[in-house]
Scaffold this active site. Structure first.
Site: not given
Ligand code: NBP
Length: 485
Positions: A138, A195-196, A199
């Site tokens: 990332s 994680h995305n 986000e």
């Protein structure tokens, strides 16, 4: 061929990168800048040559044209990082490499692959004696060059040879690399996916905060940028808040308007948010903040439907808040509390995925490596790291003393924001659903009891009682007496 001497003692490359678009070329440069000799390969040679022509002086690169040449340029065990489009292109490249490589060699997929693909690929490569590492990376273009957050999965043995290299090119925070071995097979890509998803939730919450300042308070865009700039000096400090101030400060050269006003309000998505929600559904984890963010993007892009619905009545609307400064503080508290919920849910999903697949993911270590390099990097991650250090088995981040205190301190503001938004007809799906999640989590009783009653009525699905052990069914179409199953 420019600048192709090798610095390694063998004269060969310590790492090879195939797929030299934005991400691959920047990671290759990052390795070279750290003193590694890097073998370069791309399906179309033009990208390889462009990289050498423009950046060949940054380190030692070995230019190759074919996979055979590429593999021959690597010291053993060979390490190859694949940075191509996820899906079928990645499968094609893996197959070609596997045919040319030897047992003990390491193939790293640094693309945004779906974790179930990684599980499948790891099993296939392992059967051929190859080490396959699915690594989430990332940080976008800039991170790839200057230090990304790296989340490698795969066999622990491959991390021994690979780890030091990856750790050296990763972002560093307080002397610690933003890279750690996450766990076996698909674990690295799984945590990168979540994680995305986080986000997505972070960005949606920021969007709702902006929209409220715009529509409820009628603040000019430049002033909203200043609010975000100020928030970035507080506990909300993060990369996304920082760049929100930047984007809101940008003026369109052609029209003189704020850039945000000339950008079409239809948000795109590449799929990792959707994957996170699908996985959350499969695992039975209510990742509602991420789901609302994914759906909000989908709704924003439903252009025809939105156009057709524009005339729908709003009903009687409430008054705008009289005290602007106070409402801005309320929004800040609501943003923080909703963000805690989104992360709490994301970390719950990681715990559930880890349990499902037997990965033993260390959530504290994950929070540690997310502090730098990646898009969700934030002060906040330090608090999450501390929360898991204090209690590795924490049932929910919302129960960690620091977060509990922070959310409880902001709860009145959070309610004011959600109710004011509702009264003004301003959509706040992520703020509102996060608050509902919080209220549901802390509730003594939920209407799920009624759901169970209904399920028993129409489908004899049975229920349990609060006052005794066992499973029960009411004879709804009979005399309505209760029977133990
Ligand atoms: P892209 O995802 O746009 O992929 C382009 C690369 O894939 C080029 O090198 C292209 O070769 C190669 N490629 C394709 Br397309 N099909 C191929 C095939 N059948 N065989 C061999 N090579 C093939 O590149 P990117 O944006 O640099 O991203 C690379 C990976 O990193 C992706 O998985 C992406 O999801 C992930 N990622 C991207 C970001 C980001 O910010 N962009 C962030 C984090 C992760 P060619 O030059 O010959 O067409």
């Amino acid at each position: 061929m420019n600048n192709v001497e090798a610095s390694s003692s063998s004269g060969k490359a310590q790492i090879g990168v195939t797929g030299l678009a934005v991400m691959g070329s920047n990671i290759a440069r990052n390795f070279a800048r750290h003193g590694y000799t890097v073998a370069l390969h791309n399906r179309s040679i033009a990208k390889t040559d462009a990289l050498i022509a423009n950046h060949g002086d940054e380190g030692n690169f070995i230019r190759t044209e074919t996979i055979a040449e590429f593999v021959a340029a690597l010291e053993r065990p060979r390490r190859v990082l694949i940075m191509v489009k996820a899906g079928a292109p990645t499968d094609a490249v893996i197959e070609e490499l596997a045919d040319a490589m030897e047992p003990g060699d390491i193939i790293i997929d640094g693309g945004n692959s779906l974790y179930t693909d990684t599980i499948r690929r790891e099993a296939a490569m392992s059967a051929r004696g190859l080490n396959f590492v699915g690594a989430g990376i990332s940080g976008g273009e800039e991170g790839a060059l200057n230090g990304p957050a790296i989340m490698p999965g795969g066999p622990a043995e491959s991390y021994e040879s690979l780890g030091p290299m990856l750790e050296s090119i990763a972002a560093q925070v307080d002397g610690e690399p933003c890279c750690t071995h996450i766990g076996p097979d698909g674990s690295g890509h799984f945590v990168k996916m979540v994680h995305n998803g986080i986000e997505y939730a972070d960005m949606q919450l920021i969007g709702e905060a902006y929209d409220l300042m715009r529509k409820a308070l009628d603040l000019p865009v430049a002033e909203i940028a200043d609010v975000f700039r100020e928030w970035n000096t507080t506990e909300l400090e993060s990369y996304l808040i920082e760049i929100t101030a930047e984007v809101l400060s940008q003026v369109d050269a052609e029209t003189g308007k704020p850039l945000v006003d000339v950008i079409v309000d239809a948000a795109g998505q590449k799929g990792t948010g959707r994957w996170t929600v699908k996985s959350a559904l499969d695992l039975g984890i209510p990742t509602t903040g991420i789901a609302e963010a994914v759906f909000a993007r989908a709704l924003s892009s439903s252009t025809d439907q939105r156009l057709a619905a524009r005339g729908l009545k709003a009903g009687a609307l409430g008054e705008a808040p009289a005290d602007k400064a106070r409402f801005i503080e309320d929004i800040k508290a609501a943003l923080y509390a909703s963000k805690v919920v989104a992360y709490a849910q994301g970390f719950d999903q990681i715990a559930a995925g880890s349990a499902e697949y037997g990965w033993d993911v260390d959530r504290g270590a994950l929070a540690t490596i997310w502090r730098g390099g990646c898009i969700i990097r934030a002060q906040f991650l330090n608090r999450i790291r501390e929360a898991y250090a204090d209690d590795p088995a924490l049932p929910s981040l919302l129960l960690a003393p620091y977060f509990r205190d922070a959310v409880e301190a902001g709860i009145d503001s959070w309610r004011r924001v959600v109710s004011t938004a509702t009264l003004l007809g301003i959509p706040v799906p992520a703020f509102a659903s996060s608050l509902s999640y919080y209220d549901a989590l802390r509730a003594e009783r939920l209407p799920a009891a009624l759901t169970q009653g209904l399920r028993d009525y129409f489908g004899a699905h049975t229920y349990q009682r609060v006052d005794k052990e066992g499973t029960f069914h009411t004879l709804w179409s009979g005399d309505r007496s209760e029977v133990a199953e």
